[in-house]
Design an enzyme around this catalytic site. Sequence first.
Site, mmCIF file in Angstrom:
data_model
loop_
_atom_site.group_PDB
_atom_site.id
_atom_site.type_symbol
_atom_site.label_atom_id
_atom_site.label_comp_id
_atom_site.label_asym_id
_atom_site.label_seq_id
_atom_site.Cartn_x
_atom_site.Cartn_y
_atom_site.Cartn_z
ATOM 1 N N ARG A 210 34.573 4.396 75.765
ATOM 2 C CA ARG A 210 35.853 4.457 75.064
ATOM 3 C C ARG A 210 36.577 5.775 75.347
ATOM 4 O O ARG A 210 36.797 6.579 74.454
ATOM 5 C CB ARG A 210 35.640 4.359 73.538
ATOM 6 C CG ARG A 210 34.814 3.186 73.047
ATOM 7 C CD ARG A 210 34.869 3.098 71.512
ATOM 8 N NE ARG A 210 34.469 4.320 70.839
ATOM 9 C CZ ARG A 210 33.237 4.579 70.393
ATOM 10 N NH1 ARG A 210 32.274 3.683 70.521
ATOM 11 N NH2 ARG A 210 32.969 5.733 69.795
ATOM 12 N N HIS B 212 30.138 6.791 66.834
ATOM 13 C CA HIS B 212 31.091 7.768 67.369
ATOM 14 C C HIS B 212 30.479 9.169 67.266
ATOM 15 O O HIS B 212 29.895 9.510 66.249
ATOM 16 C CB HIS B 212 32.395 7.697 66.566
ATOM 17 C CG HIS B 212 33.520 8.502 67.137
ATOM 18 N ND1 HIS B 212 33.961 8.341 68.439
ATOM 19 C CD2 HIS B 212 34.310 9.459 66.594
ATOM 20 C CE1 HIS B 212 34.972 9.178 68.656
ATOM 21 N NE2 HIS B 212 35.197 9.868 67.555
ATOM 22 N N TYR C 183 66.384 33.308 64.986
ATOM 23 C CA TYR C 183 66.062 33.567 63.576
ATOM 24 C C TYR C 183 65.037 34.686 63.455
ATOM 25 O O TYR C 183 64.054 34.722 64.195
ATOM 26 C CB TYR C 183 65.451 32.321 62.932
ATOM 27 C CG TYR C 183 66.389 31.147 62.837
ATOM 28 C CD1 TYR C 183 67.571 31.228 62.092
ATOM 29 C CD2 TYR C 183 66.088 29.941 63.472
ATOM 30 C CE1 TYR C 183 68.424 30.135 61.996
ATOM 31 C CE2 TYR C 183 66.929 28.841 63.379
ATOM 32 C CZ TYR C 183 68.101 28.952 62.645
ATOM 33 O OH TYR C 183 68.925 27.867 62.554
ATOM 34 N N ARG D 11 31.932 9.880 58.402
ATOM 35 C CA ARG D 11 33.325 9.444 58.229
ATOM 36 C C ARG D 11 33.269 7.991 57.781
ATOM 37 O O ARG D 11 32.943 7.743 56.636
ATOM 38 C CB ARG D 11 34.083 9.663 59.549
ATOM 39 C CG ARG D 11 35.578 9.518 59.440
ATOM 40 C CD ARG D 11 36.323 10.023 60.680
ATOM 41 N NE ARG D 11 36.062 9.218 61.870
ATOM 42 C CZ ARG D 11 36.627 9.455 63.075
ATOM 43 N NH1 ARG D 11 37.467 10.471 63.223
ATOM 44 N NH2 ARG D 11 36.359 8.699 64.105
ATOM 45 N N LYS E 134 45.644 4.452 70.735
ATOM 46 C CA LYS E 134 46.094 4.862 69.397
ATOM 47 C C LYS E 134 47.098 6.005 69.494
ATOM 48 O O LYS E 134 47.246 6.627 70.564
ATOM 49 C CB LYS E 134 44.890 5.290 68.549
ATOM 50 C CG LYS E 134 44.172 6.544 69.053
ATOM 51 C CD LYS E 134 42.883 6.797 68.274
ATOM 52 C CE LYS E 134 42.133 7.981 68.860
ATOM 53 N NZ LYS E 134 40.788 8.132 68.251
ATOM 54 N N CYS F 283 63.500 27.345 67.466
ATOM 55 C CA CYS F 283 64.275 26.699 66.403
ATOM 56 C C CYS F 283 63.910 25.221 66.313
ATOM 57 O O CYS F 283 63.104 24.719 67.095
ATOM 58 C CB CYS F 283 65.770 26.832 66.676
ATOM 59 S SG CYS F 283 66.303 28.513 67.059
ATOM 60 N N MET F 284 64.527 24.525 65.370
ATOM 61 C CA MET F 284 64.242 23.103 65.194
ATOM 62 C C MET F 284 64.633 22.293 66.437
ATOM 63 O O MET F 284 63.912 21.383 66.843
ATOM 64 C CB MET F 284 64.985 22.564 63.965
ATOM 65 C CG MET F 284 64.632 21.133 63.625
ATOM 66 S SD MET F 284 65.634 20.476 62.294
ATOM 67 C CE MET F 284 65.036 21.415 60.900
ATOM 68 N N ASP F 285 65.771 22.670 67.048
ATOM 69 C CA ASP F 285 66.333 21.835 68.120
ATOM 70 C C ASP F 285 66.561 22.583 69.432
ATOM 71 O O ASP F 285 67.038 21.977 70.393
ATOM 72 C CB ASP F 285 67.680 21.262 67.664
ATOM 73 C CG ASP F 285 67.612 20.757 66.242
ATOM 74 O OD1 ASP F 285 66.842 19.813 66.001
ATOM 75 O OD2 ASP F 285 68.276 21.341 65.360
HETATM 76 C C1 LIG Z 1 39.895 8.349 69.395
HETATM 77 C C2 LIG Z 1 38.601 7.709 69.603
HETATM 78 C C3 LIG Z 1 37.993 7.708 70.867
HETATM 79 C C4 LIG Z 1 38.522 8.478 72.042
HETATM 80 O O1 LIG Z 1 38.182 9.829 71.909
HETATM 81 P P1 LIG Z 1 38.442 10.859 73.120
HETATM 82 O O2 LIG Z 1 37.790 12.114 72.691
HETATM 83 O O3 LIG Z 1 39.931 10.987 73.227
HETATM 84 O O4 LIG Z 1 37.861 10.254 74.321
HETATM 85 C C5 LIG Z 1 36.825 6.981 71.016
HETATM 86 N N1 LIG Z 1 36.278 6.320 69.976
HETATM 87 C C6 LIG Z 1 36.824 6.319 68.735
HETATM 88 C C7 LIG Z 1 36.157 5.582 67.639
HETATM 89 C C8 LIG Z 1 38.001 7.022 68.506
HETATM 90 O O5 LIG Z 1 38.532 7.030 67.285
#
Ligand SMILES: *Cc1c(COP(=O)(O)O)cnc(C)c1O
Length: 374
Positions: free
Chosen positions: A224, A160, A268, A131, A34, A315-317
Site C-alpha cells: 500500500r 499498519h 507585515y 489507532r 486519500k 501573506c495570505m495571497d
Molecule cells: C496512508 C496510508 C498508507 C500509505 O502510507 P505511506 O506512508 O504514504 O506509504 C498505507 N496504509 C494505510 C492504512 C494508510 O492509511
Amino acid sequence: MRPTFLEVNLDQLKINLDNIRAHVAPAKVLVVLKANAYGHGVDGVAPFIAPFADYIGVALVEEAVHIRKMGISTPILVMGGTLPEQLPDFFEYDLTLAASSPDLLTAAEQLASSTQKTLKIHLKIDTGMERIGVREYEAESFIAQSLSCSHLDIEGIFTHFANSETSHNLLSASREVKASLQLERFEEVLSIYEKRSEPTPRIRHTANSGATLLLPQSHYEMVRPGVLFYGVYPGRDIERTIQVKPALTWKSKVSYSKITQPGRGVSYGSLWQAESEVRIATVPCGYADGYFRRMTNQARVSINGKTYPQVGRICMDQFMVNVGDDDVKVGDEVILLGDGIAAEDFADWTGTNEYEVMTNISARVPRVFVGRVQ
Ligand SMILES: *Cc1c(COP(=O)(O)O)cnc(C)c1O
C-alpha cells in the site's frame, strides 16, 4: 486560468507505479488516493491511474464515493475508521470495508443479511498503532466471528506500521514499536487460521511506503505505497532502491517587480529590509494556498532557472522574493516546488513532513494534468 497552479505529471506517476510493481512482484499494488491524492488532485489522478491499479485505498468513505461517481470500477478499500451509519454507502457503491471492531463487523453482517447482498471485508488488526483495529491479543474471537458471517466476503486482513520509514527502527532497540515486531504480531494472528484449519483471507497486506522499501517479508499479497507512489521517499536515510520521482511542479508568475530602498521594511511586521537597493518580485500565492506562513524568510523559489530567497512575512495571497540585481519582470515564471526545490526542503523550512507539505496545498490552486500515457 490562475497564474498560480500545480502541474501534475501523470506519466511520472505511471513510471513510479511501474517501478514499485517491478520491485514487489508478484504482490499486487494498492494505490493510495486519500487526501485528494496527496494533494495532487484526485479528479485527474484517479481516472488516469485506476486502470493500472489492483486496488485503490482511501481514508474516508466520502473519498471512495467521490471516486466511484467518476465511473471508476477498480476495487476501493476504505482504510480509515467507519461509523455504522456509513455502512449503506458500502453496499450502494460496492466499497470494501476495513472491519476494525467486532461491533462494526456485526453491523455489516446484519445489513448484508437484510439486504441480501455480500460485502467485501478486510479485517483490520492493530499490532502497534493503538489507532483503529483489533489488537493481536484479541484477534482470536474476532476471527471466529468473521468466519461465521455468511453474508460477508472476508477478502483481506491487514495491519499498519507505526515506524517503517527508517532502517534504524527496524534494527535497533528504541521506544518505538519496531515494524519487525508488528510483523511478528501479525504473523501470530495469521497462525490462528492455521490452528483452526481455515485458509487465511486471500489478500494479506501490511506494507506502506517504508515497509515496501525496507521490509520485503511484509509484502504478502499486496502493498500500500502512498508517498512513494507520488515520488517522495518516506525517510531521508533510506537507500534509493526503487526509482521514483516527484510528479508535482508548483508554478506561478511574477505579478509585480520593483526596486526597494534600504530601510523600507517588506511586508507585515516589517521583518526584513534590504541593506542596499534590490529588486523585489511579488508572487501571487500565499498561505491560503498552502504556502506555509512559517516559511517566512526561509523559503527559496526558482525564477528563470536561478533560486532566490523569499523575504518578508508571507501573506495570505502573496509573497515577496529578493532577486537582487537581476532583471526579473512581471510575467516571468516562478517555481515554488520542483526544479531543484523539493518537498523535503519545504519540510525542513517548516518543521513538518513531506506528507503535510503536499496535502496542505489548498483547493484554491488549480491542478493541471500533463503527459497522459496512451
Ligand atoms: C496512508 C496510508 C498508507 C500509505 O502510507 P505511506 O506512508 O504514504 O506509504 C498505507 N496504509 C494505510 C492504512 C494508510 O492509511
